[in-house]
Design an enzyme around this catalytic site. Structure first.
Site, PDB file in Angstrom:
ATOM      1  N   GLU A  60       0.867  -1.162   0.000  1.00 48.76           N
ATOM      2  CA  GLU A  60       0.000   0.000   0.000  1.00 48.76           C
ATOM      3  C   GLU A  60       0.913   1.224   0.000  1.00 48.76           C
ATOM      4  OE1 GLU A  60      -2.749   0.312   3.277  1.00 48.76           O
ATOM      5  OE2 GLU A  60      -3.451   2.255   2.520  1.00 48.76           O
ATOM      6  N   ARG A 295       5.846 -13.124   9.171  1.00 52.35           N
ATOM      7  CA  ARG A 295       6.500 -11.855   8.839  1.00 52.35           C
ATOM      8  C   ARG A 295       7.865 -11.787   9.505  1.00 52.35           C
ATOM      9  NH1 ARG A 295       3.273  -7.735   9.268  1.00 52.35           N
ATOM     10  NH2 ARG A 295       4.745  -6.147   9.818  1.00 52.35           N
ATOM     11  N   LYS A 305       4.910   0.543   9.449  1.00 55.89           N
ATOM     12  CA  LYS A 305       4.868   1.852   8.781  1.00 55.89           C
ATOM     13  C   LYS A 305       4.370   2.930   9.731  1.00 55.89           C
ATOM     14  CE  LYS A 305       3.800   0.104   4.267  1.00 55.89           C
ATOM     15  NZ  LYS A 305       2.586  -0.057   3.478  1.00 55.89           N
TER      16      LYS A 305
HETATM   17  P1  ATP Z   1       3.286  -2.519   8.015  1.00 54.28           P
HETATM   18  O1  ATP Z   1       2.837  -3.652   8.873  1.00 54.28           O
HETATM   19  O2  ATP Z   1       4.697  -2.131   8.167  1.00 54.28           O
HETATM   20  O3  ATP Z   1       2.379  -1.331   8.083  1.00 54.28           O
HETATM   21  P2  ATP Z   1       1.957  -3.531   5.761  1.00 54.28           P
HETATM   22  O4  ATP Z   1       1.768  -4.987   5.826  1.00 54.28           O
HETATM   23  O5  ATP Z   1       0.791  -2.698   6.104  1.00 54.28           O
HETATM   24  O6  ATP Z   1       3.234  -3.102   6.558  1.00 54.28           O
HETATM   25  P3  ATP Z   1       1.901  -3.463   2.959  1.00 54.28           P
HETATM   26  O7  ATP Z   1       2.178  -2.295   2.109  1.00 54.28           O
HETATM   27  O8  ATP Z   1       0.521  -3.959   3.049  1.00 54.28           O
HETATM   28  O9  ATP Z   1       2.451  -3.085   4.368  1.00 54.28           O
HETATM   29  O10 ATP Z   1       2.911  -4.653   2.643  1.00 54.28           O
HETATM   30  C1  ATP Z   1       3.149  -5.150   1.373  1.00 54.28           C
HETATM   31  C2  ATP Z   1       3.529  -6.592   1.488  1.00 54.28           C
HETATM   32  O11 ATP Z   1       4.667  -6.740   2.328  1.00 54.28           O
HETATM   33  C3  ATP Z   1       2.418  -7.404   2.094  1.00 54.28           C
HETATM   34  O12 ATP Z   1       2.244  -8.579   1.320  1.00 54.28           O
HETATM   35  C4  ATP Z   1       2.906  -7.725   3.475  1.00 54.28           C
HETATM   36  O13 ATP Z   1       2.431  -8.965   3.899  1.00 54.28           O
HETATM   37  C5  ATP Z   1       4.425  -7.726   3.298  1.00 54.28           C
HETATM   38  N1  ATP Z   1       5.084  -7.378   4.551  1.00 54.28           N
HETATM   39  C6  ATP Z   1       4.868  -6.278   5.305  1.00 54.28           C
HETATM   40  N2  ATP Z   1       5.622  -6.311   6.416  1.00 54.28           N
HETATM   41  C7  ATP Z   1       6.338  -7.460   6.375  1.00 54.28           C
HETATM   42  C8  ATP Z   1       7.286  -8.090   7.243  1.00 54.28           C
HETATM   43  N3  ATP Z   1       7.664  -7.534   8.399  1.00 54.28           N
HETATM   44  N4  ATP Z   1       7.823  -9.265   6.857  1.00 54.28           N
HETATM   45  C9  ATP Z   1       7.452  -9.836   5.701  1.00 54.28           C
HETATM   46  N5  ATP Z   1       6.562  -9.320   4.844  1.00 54.28           N
HETATM   47  C10 ATP Z   1       5.998  -8.135   5.173  1.00 54.28           C
END
Ligand code: ATP
Ligand code: MG
Length: 594
Positions: A60, A295, A305
């Site tokens: 996102e 994760r 984020k």
């Molecule tokens: P955050 O938790 O930091 O806000 P998010 O999951 O909201 O991150 P997205 O932009 O939705 O951020 O993430 C894009 C992709 O990266 C998604 O498929 C998510 O599952 C993956 N992702 C996010 N954080 C991690 C992590 N710590 N380890 C592995 N994959 C991740």
């Protein structure tokens, strides 16, 4: 409550095993598939080769990418590469308030930097979820038409209360039994701006008594008057993430939709939704399947984020690319490399078990890669003058320093030796401690790539601080000459000629947080800790150093090992031609190991 678990074959990446099995069973092996009108994956060619696997990385655009995302990027793009498939970079931009073009650009940069691109096949694999708003809207109407969705006008509070709890079933909304016609009218009114934000939502009609709360009629569309970075003011209703995401996957013909574990309980809805839309003829089989992995959690940093935005907006750091931040933009300025991240993600693997990875593992990976990739240079970080009293003033001579001990083919470079040199302050001790084999009065040491010198004393200022060290050199002992071994010494120190030095700014970075799990636990007075309470106030030290002259020509982002100190990179942002500044990427050894 959680849905069926996927078995994990011991010792292997379970997602890889699933893909191998799917491919061996010819799951996607049909001829080129002509697609449905809404099919997003055939935008160029009009056909999709569904025999290939398709994965996606779906950020996102509401912040910069962080090290956790690197794990997901290497996984998704890596699987596509290894199995001759395709990985889409898809901006999951269905939530207008927090998204921006700056984030879109930074994410594209980070993905490219890690070595993955698009437009490099005959297909365009860059996608925006917001381009499917029309199709998502159609999918919502289709659910209404088939009796699988309704417009609910309960207040948010009523909805929450009626959703029930983990142990109690929910209650049906009084609006749940509206007719199809009435639902369609209301939904169109929502779209046409006839209703206030938050006054009603479209919900899937599934089962208010489901043991999985996500199946208790989840909201799928809400009224939200917000400007969107891509679609502008065209829409005042926006789809919910859990509704949008499966549709995006299906429209792009994704085969393996890989996400993190917190989405495991959403999988039944993912499957339910796609099945309903396939029954209605809006989507075609094979439908994408969701798989979850753990994760990345990394000690001493925050990978969220929301927290990263807070660090940036409250100016605890200098910006999204501050070299102390675990953003990929920050890591890049810090001197971390894509090859280092690749090694790291290979080393930590992919599993379904949640765990914490020690930050030192990441640092070790960067060291390992830089040890092979980075040329050696000489840097005096805390300079003090050494005068060779028996060396002629005005004379200078060539000494030869190997560029890389593991790669003799990279040759040697010339450094100048003169009467006055810069050495490290800590390489001299007037009163040596036990086991100190460097410069000390009457002691001998080798000037690396030069001569053996014997220390004769030092000068001090009024406060007793040493200002200059004196020595005499032994003319027959030059490194690389037959006599060099005639005098054996235990110590070996580095130096830079005063007349040939480049005085440079160097930033010594340390960890941004003092605690392995920032914000975890309580204060002594019982208050909950906040992650900001654990910020390391000494995470950067800016120093003035004396470097060998060749470093003046270092290009932004060029990495070096400064001998005996660690790995340093010419800063991408603050370096100017002929005047680079350096960031410490990582020390040679781990200083945090107790
Ligand atoms: P955050 O938790 O930091 O806000 P998010 O999951 O909201 O991150 P997205 O932009 O939705 O951020 O993430 C894009 C992709 O990266 C998604 O498929 C998510 O599952 C993956 N992702 C996010 N954080 C991690 C992590 N710590 N380890 C592995 N994959 C991740
Ligand atoms: Mg997310």
């Amino acid at each position: 409550m959680s849905s069926e678990k996927t078995p994990i074959p011991a010792g292997s990446n379970f997602i890889r095993a699933i893909i191998e099995k799917d491919l061996s069973q010819n799951k996607y092996a049909t001829k080129k598939w002509a697609g449905s009108p809404g099919d997003a994956a055939h935008q160029d060619t009009g056909v999709v080769d569904v025999a290939k696997i398709r994965t996606r990385f779906p950020p996102e655009p509401n912040g910069y990418l962080h090290i956790g995302h690197a794990k997901s990027i290497f996984l998704n793009f890596g699987l596509a590469r290894d199995f001759d498939g395709i990985c889409h970079l898809r901006f999951d931009d269905t939530n207008p308030e927090k998204e921006s073009q700056e984030y879109v650009d930074s994410i594209s940069d980070a993905v490219k930097w890690l070595g993955f691109g698009w437009n490099n096949t005959n297909e365009t694999n860059l996608y925006f979820a917001s381009n499917y708003f029309d199709l998502m809207y159609r999918a919502a109407e289709s659910l209404i038409e088939t009796g699988h969705a309704y417009v609910d006008e309960q207040s948010a509070d009523e909805m929450r209360i009626n959703r029930g709890t983990l142990t109690e079933a929910g209650k049906d909304s009084p609006y749940r039994s509206r007719s199809v016609a009435e639902n369609l009218t209301r939904f169109r009114e929502m779209r046409d701006g006839k209703h206030a934000d938050g006054s009603m939502v479209l919900r899937a009609k599934i089962d208010m008594a489901s043991p999985n709360i996500n199946m208790r009629d989840p909201a799928i569309y809400r009224v939200r008057r917000a400007h969107h970075h891509n679609t502008g003011d065209q829409w005042c209703i926006y789809p919910m993430y859990t509704f949008a995401h499966p549709i995006e996957d299906a429209l792009e013909r994704i085969t393996h939709s890989i996400c993190t574990l917190e989405f495991e309980d959403q999988r039944p809805f993912y499957d339910w939704l796609l099945e309903r839309l396939a029954e209605a003829g809006l989507l075609a089989h094979p439908l994408p399947k969701q798989y979850e992995f753990a994760r990345l959690n990394l000690t001493y940093v925050v990978l969220s984020k929301r927290k990263l935005i807070q660090l940036v907006e409250e100016k605890h750091v200098s910006g999204w690319d501050d070299p102390r931040l675990p953003t990929l933009a920050g890591a890049r300025r810090r001197g971390y490399t894509p090859a280092g991240f690749k090694l790291f993600t290979d080393r930590i693997g992919v599993s379904k078990a949640d765990s914490w990875i020690e930050y030192t593992i990441l640092e070790d990976c960067m060291r390992e890669v830089l040890n092979v990739d980075a040329e050696r240079r000489i840097a005096v970080l805390d300079p003090i003058k050494l005068v060779i009293d028996n060396y002629p003033a005005g004379q200078s001579e060539d000494c030869f320093a190997p560029n890389h001990p593991l790669k003799p083919e990279l040759g040697k470079r010339t450094v100048q030796l003169t009467k006055e040199l810069w050495i490290e302050r800590e390489d001299f001790m007037e009163v040596p401690s036990k086991g100190f084999f460097r410069l000390t009065p009457e002691g001998m040491v080798r000037l690396r790539y030069g001569y053996v010198v014997k220390c004769t004393g030092c000068e001090k200022d009024a406060d007793g601080n040493v200002t200059v060290v004196h020595c005499e050199y032994l003319p027959d002992t030059k490194s690389g000459t037959p006599g060099s071994d005639s005098v054996k010494v235990k110590g070996n120190i580095h130096w830079v000629s005063v007349a040939h030095a480049y005085e440079a700014e160097v930033r010594l970075y340390d960890r941004l947080f003092k605690e392995a799990h920032p914000g975890e636990g309580k204060h002594e007075d019982g208050r909950e800790r906040d992650f900001l309470d654990d910020i390391n106030q000494d995470s950067v030290q800016v120093i003035t150093t004396q470097l060998e002259l060749s470093l003046k020509d270092a290009k932004p982002e060029e990495s070096f090992q400064f001998e005996r100190h660690g790995y340093f990179v010419a800063d991408k942002k603050d370096s100017v031609a002929g005047k680079p500044v350096f960031n410490r990427t990582v020390t040679l050894r781990d200083a945090w190991q107790k």
